[in-house]
Design an enzyme around this catalytic site. Structure first.
Site, PDB file in Angstrom:
ATOM      1  N   ARG A  36       3.389   2.575  -1.656  1.00  0.00           N
ATOM      2  CA  ARG A  36       3.153   1.404  -0.803  1.00  0.00           C
ATOM      3  C   ARG A  36       4.358   1.258   0.093  1.00  0.00           C
ATOM      4  NH1 ARG A  36       0.672  -1.807   2.380  1.00  0.00           N
ATOM      5  NH2 ARG A  36       0.416  -4.006   1.812  1.00  0.00           N
ATOM      6  N   GLY A  37       4.142   1.464   1.412  1.00  0.00           N
ATOM      7  CA  GLY A  37       5.252   1.589   2.348  1.00  0.00           C
ATOM      8  C   GLY A  37       6.231   0.450   2.334  1.00  0.00           C
ATOM      9  N   ASP A  83       6.945  -1.665   0.118  1.00  0.00           N
ATOM     10  CA  ASP A  83       7.648  -1.861  -1.151  1.00  0.00           C
ATOM     11  C   ASP A  83       8.802  -0.891  -1.328  1.00  0.00           C
ATOM     12  OD1 ASP A  83       5.918  -3.847  -1.787  1.00  0.00           O
ATOM     13  OD2 ASP A  83       4.775  -2.729  -3.293  1.00  0.00           O
ATOM     14  N   THR A  84       8.566   0.386  -1.025  1.00  0.00           N
ATOM     15  CA  THR A  84       9.529   1.417  -1.455  1.00  0.00           C
ATOM     16  C   THR A  84       9.924   2.427  -0.389  1.00  0.00           C
ATOM     17  OG1 THR A  84       7.682   2.751  -2.263  1.00  0.00           O
ATOM     18  CG2 THR A  84       8.749   1.301  -3.862  1.00  0.00           C
ATOM     19  N   ARG A  85       9.307   2.381   0.801  1.00  0.00           N
ATOM     20  CA  ARG A  85       9.582   3.424   1.801  1.00  0.00           C
ATOM     21  C   ARG A  85      11.062   3.517   2.137  1.00  0.00           C
ATOM     22  NH1 ARG A  85       6.829   6.240   5.686  1.00  0.00           N
ATOM     23  NH2 ARG A  85       4.906   5.053   5.391  1.00  0.00           N
ATOM     24  N   GLY A  91      -7.637   2.863  11.164  1.00  0.00           N
ATOM     25  CA  GLY A  91      -9.067   2.925  10.883  1.00  0.00           C
ATOM     26  C   GLY A  91      -9.361   2.444   9.477  1.00  0.00           C
ATOM     27  N   GLU A 150      -6.188   6.914  -1.289  1.00  0.00           N
ATOM     28  CA  GLU A 150      -5.413   8.120  -1.588  1.00  0.00           C
ATOM     29  C   GLU A 150      -5.474   8.460  -3.077  1.00  0.00           C
ATOM     30  OE1 GLU A 150      -1.852   7.791   1.793  1.00  0.00           O
ATOM     31  OE2 GLU A 150      -1.380   7.665  -0.342  1.00  0.00           O
TER      32      GLU A 150
END
Length: 848
Positions: free
Chosen positions: A87-88, A90-92, A120, A154
């Site tokens: 989850r970008g 949160d942790t990217r 999309g 994903e």
């Protein structure tokens, strides 16, 4: 100066804030990676507008706006080792960035998605391609992971791909992921509201989370700090990538894919039951190669994998304990684990092993005890686990309780040519000369991959004349490294089995198994079980009851015998080459005086080859020995007509008219006795032949009138009675023949140690219900009474009655002694045998 150069990176920062801090460290790290970096100087920042030197970077960076659009095309052209799902927000910029950096430092191709790919409502084809093309997926579950429909989509695709998955529970409880509780419950409440018309999709997301939450993974609350957690995850990924492989690794392994599919059909990969599979075959046939290919093909579907190579060698070098330590440490992921006892006594360890889905390969096992020691008394692992055992000895697999056994066969003709040409000529398309050379080599290697590889490699890069010379030499002197591999199976035999193997190599290859067994029974204690053991150890095979042996194994057997005395054949244990036999015996065969006879089952081309090789003339029959034809087919009246002709000629040589009755009877007796004893004791003479001979004798005794025989005044049976009963003591030919055969039968029982008896016994078919070694005590029960059920069905009732009238022998009595009651010496004579046959008819003691 700036205009004359191009850079990889422009470093933009506020100088007074970071120039001497983080910007400086970043600049140094980029330089270490050999990246051209531009870091601006304060001199370039004078005035209100950006200087032309700095603006020169605008053109090189103008293409950045099209990067996202080309991302999908870039992904399609690449495959990845690792796919990172997270989850970008949160942790990217924190944990994932460190993990991604460390994976890249290990030269692990890692896919980390771009926000541009998440536009999309559906997962893009680019992301789907990246997931499918990655060998390991690392899923970082964080607090808001489930709130992203993209992350959940994903996850579903990752779980569907059935590849290695490494879950990381970052600041979340694994139970929340598994059961969708806590922050995951809140996220799914919103999803069910937003997707009220697509609840099936939400259900699929839940199932994927449940499945992923059950997998063994890494918990940030257990492994602290983040740097330690990152190190452990990277180490785990490296291990998994080391186990897995792609189909590209099968390149050059000829015929392996076909055999893999055959094994996998037995393997039943993906089924929840526990299975053990055996791979069996002769040395050099490709067992280890096949097991290795299967191991790499399916290993990414198991929690833990271990390939135990060369088990036999480890035991020979007293390193089996070390091998077991490596095995348990790998499976349980505990480097400090050490157990010195033969069994694993710890119930906790056994419980852990029984829950893990593992793949284990035990390569080159030679004894059951090796598997028992390695597994330490564990007879099964977790559901879905698979154990593969490779061995040359089929009996080892049977003792291990393995009923799924795959026998590795030799390469076929096309596969053999392909492998040889790859090794010898570095080509899969041989020219005519290379193809001819291949056929010569394959005549020696006979589809054995090891032999083909070693021979091919030894010829690679050599001249044409050298290659031809070396291949011709192979038939006489096989390569030593091939022989060393094959000889291990021979060395593992006991003394008697070694002798039987050498006998088959020198004399019995291609012979009927029943015949070979009967011959060897006369020489060895356990011929039947010995042949079975040779089959189990892949040293021989049986097809349609004919014994077969690989040419390389036969050559090895020849070499073993030959090497005992290379220059003195007379000191070798076996001679199978005619010239060696001639030279050793001192006798020379005269080709001009010699002939050869072929049985009807001998093929025409084989006959022609033998005749051309030795120069013998072919016979239509075997001729005579001591005046008697040597028979080679079913006996008929015509076959024995020579006996009738001989009696007729003998009787016609005398003029019966000039002889008295007494003289004619005397001559008749001499004629009957002149029939060769050799023939009388060799076979049962047909009844018709006996009657015809007796007819000639009768006519001779009674004489003739005008070429017509006189009428017999006394019946022939009466004449053949004893003198005490008024007869002339002539013997009936049929009963005389039986008397001779009785003597042969008596000798078979009473003279079991005689060489000719042992040879004759070996020719009696094993299917015959005839026990020549039975003893009186065999027919007595444990309570000391006769057991009538054990008496042969063909034994006459009066014989049985006579036997049971005699008290059974006491257990303390000595060994049995075979005697003939009609003789004071205990030996059977032809005369006593004949009168015994007639006793039931005459029934008078004085007649005997």
């Amino acid at each position: 100066m700036i205009k004359a150069r191009t850079y990889d990176v422009l470093l933009n920062f506020r100088g007074e804030d970071t120039r001497n801090g983080s910007a400086n460290h970043l600049y140094k790290d980029l330089l270490l990676k050999k990246i051209e970096i531009f870091i601006d100087d304060e001199e370039l920042r004078r005035g209100d507008e950006i200087s032309r030197a700095l603006s020169s970077f605008s053109s090189s960076s103008s293409s950045s706006s099209s990067t996202a659009a080309a991302a999908a095309d870039m992904i399609k052209a690449r495959t990845y080792d690792v796919f990172l799902s997270f989850r970008g927000k949160d942790t990217r910029d924190s944990f994932v960035s460190h993990l991604y950096k460390d994976l890249c430092r290990k030269n692990i191709e890692t896919f980390i998605d771009d926000e541009e790919l998440r536009k999309g409502d559906e997962i893009s084809g680019a992301l789907l391609t990246a997931i499918q093309g990655s060998r390991v997926s690392v899923i970082v579950f964080s607090k808001d992971y489930a709130s992203s429909k993209w992350c959940l989509a994903e996850l579903v695709k990752i779980m569907d791909c059935n590849k290695w998955v490494v879950p990381v529970f970052y600041s979340v409880d694994p139970r929340d992921v598994r059961h969708q509780t806590g922050s995951f419950a809140e996220a799914f409440a919103k999803h069910e509201e937003n997707f009220k018309h697509e609840l099936e999709k939400v259900k699929t997301w839940r199932s994927a989370l449940t499945a992923a939450g059950k997998l063994s993974g890494w918990d940030s609350q257990v492994s602290r700090p983040d740097s330690t957690l990152v190190d452990k995850i990277v180490e785990d990924v490296v291990k998994k990538l080391s186990c897995g492989t792609s189909s590209a690794n099968l390149k050059g392994l000829v015929g392996i894919e076909r055999r893999m599919q055959e094994v996998l059909s037995l393997f039943q990969y993906g089924f929840p039951d526990f299975r053990m599979l055996g791979i069996w075959g002769m040395g050099g046939i490709g067992k280890t190669t096949l097991a290795d290919a299967i191991y790499h093909h399916v290993s990414n579907g198991f929690q833990s994998c271990c390939f135990l190579a060369n088990v036999r060698e480890h035991e020979e070098q007293r390193e089996l304990l070390k091998l077991r330590k490596e095995f348990l440490s790998t499976i349980l992921e505990d480097e400090n684990l050490y157990i010195s006892t033969p069994t694993i006594g710890s119930g906790f360890l056994k419980d852990r092993l029984s829950k893990k889905e593992v793949l284990i390969v035990c390569d080159d096992m030679s004894k059951l005890s090796q598997l028992e020691f390695l597994f330490g008394g564990i007879n099964r692992f977790g559901p879905g686990s698979r154990v593969i055992v490779t061995t040359r000895d089929k009996q080892v697999l049977i003792q291990c309780g393995i009923d799924l056994i795959y026998e590795v066969e030799e390469l076929d003709g096309d596969e053999s040519v392909q492998l040889f040409c790859q090794r010898a000529f570095k080509s899969s398309h041989p020219i005519e000369y290379q193809l001819e050379l291949s056929k010569m080599v394959l005549g020696v290697a006979k589809g054995n991959p090891l032999a083909i590889r070693l021979i091919g490699s030894s010829l690679c890069g050599k001249t044409k004349s050298y290659q031809e010379s070396e291949v011709k030499k192979l038939k006489q002197v096989p390569k030593q490294d091939i022989q060393n591999v094959l000889k291990w199976s021979f060395d593992g035999l006991d003394c008697e089995e070694k002798e039987m193997f050498l006998d088959i190599a020198c004399f019995f290859k291609g012979k009927d198994r029943d015949h070979v067994t009967r011959v060897m029974d006369a020489c060895y204690v356990s011929a039947h079980s010995g042949i079975e053991n040779l089959i189990d150890k892949s040293l021989i095979s049986v097809s349609h009851n004919w014994i077969a042996m690989h040419d390389l194994l036969q050559q090895m057997g020849w070499n073993i015998v030959h090497n005992v005395s290379p220059f003195k054949p007379e000191k070798r244990s076996r001679l199978w080459i005619p010239k060696d036999s001639y030279d050793t015996s001192g006798y020379k065969i005269s080709i001009r005086k010699s002939s050869i006879f072929f049985s009807k089952t001998t093929f025409g081309d084989v006959r022609n080859q033998i005749i051309q090789l030795f120069g013998f003339q072919k016979l239509q029959n075997l001729g005579k020995y001591l005046g008697v034809p040597l028979l080679h087919e079913k006996i008929s009246k015509n076959t024995l007509s020579f006996i009738v002709d001989k009696v007729r000629q003998k009787l016609q040589s005398w003029d019966a008219r000039r002889l008295s009755m007494a003289r004619r009877i005397t001559l008749a007796q001499s004629v009957l006795l002149s029939i060769p004893n050799f023939f009388m004791q060799s076979l049962m003479i047909l009844k018709g032949v006996c009657l015809e001979i007796e007819k000639l004798v009768r006519h001779f005794i009674w004489g003739r009138i005008d070429d017509h025989p006189k009428m017999s005044l006394i019946g022939w049976d009466t004449i053949c009675e004893p003198r005490a009963r008024g007869g002339l003591s002539l013997r009936l030919l049929k009963d005389q023949n039986k008397s001779f055969l009785m003597k042969i039968g008596f000798s078979l029982i009473s003279k079991s140690d005689a060489f000719w008896v042992r040879v004759l016994r070996s020719k009696i078919p094993s299917s015959t219900n005839l026990d020549l070694d039975c003893r009186v005590r065999d027919f007595v029960n444990s309570d000391g009474c006769w057991n009538l059920d054990l008496f042969p069905v063909w034994l006459l009732d009066e014989v049985i009655n006579k036997v049971i009238s005699i008290p059974p022998p006491h257990p303390d009595f000595g060994p049995d002694r075979v005697t003939w009651a009609r003789s004071s010496s205990g030996a059977l004579s032809i005369r006593s045998a004949y009168w015994t046959l007639k006793e039931p008819i005459w029934n008078h003691p004085n007649d005997l």
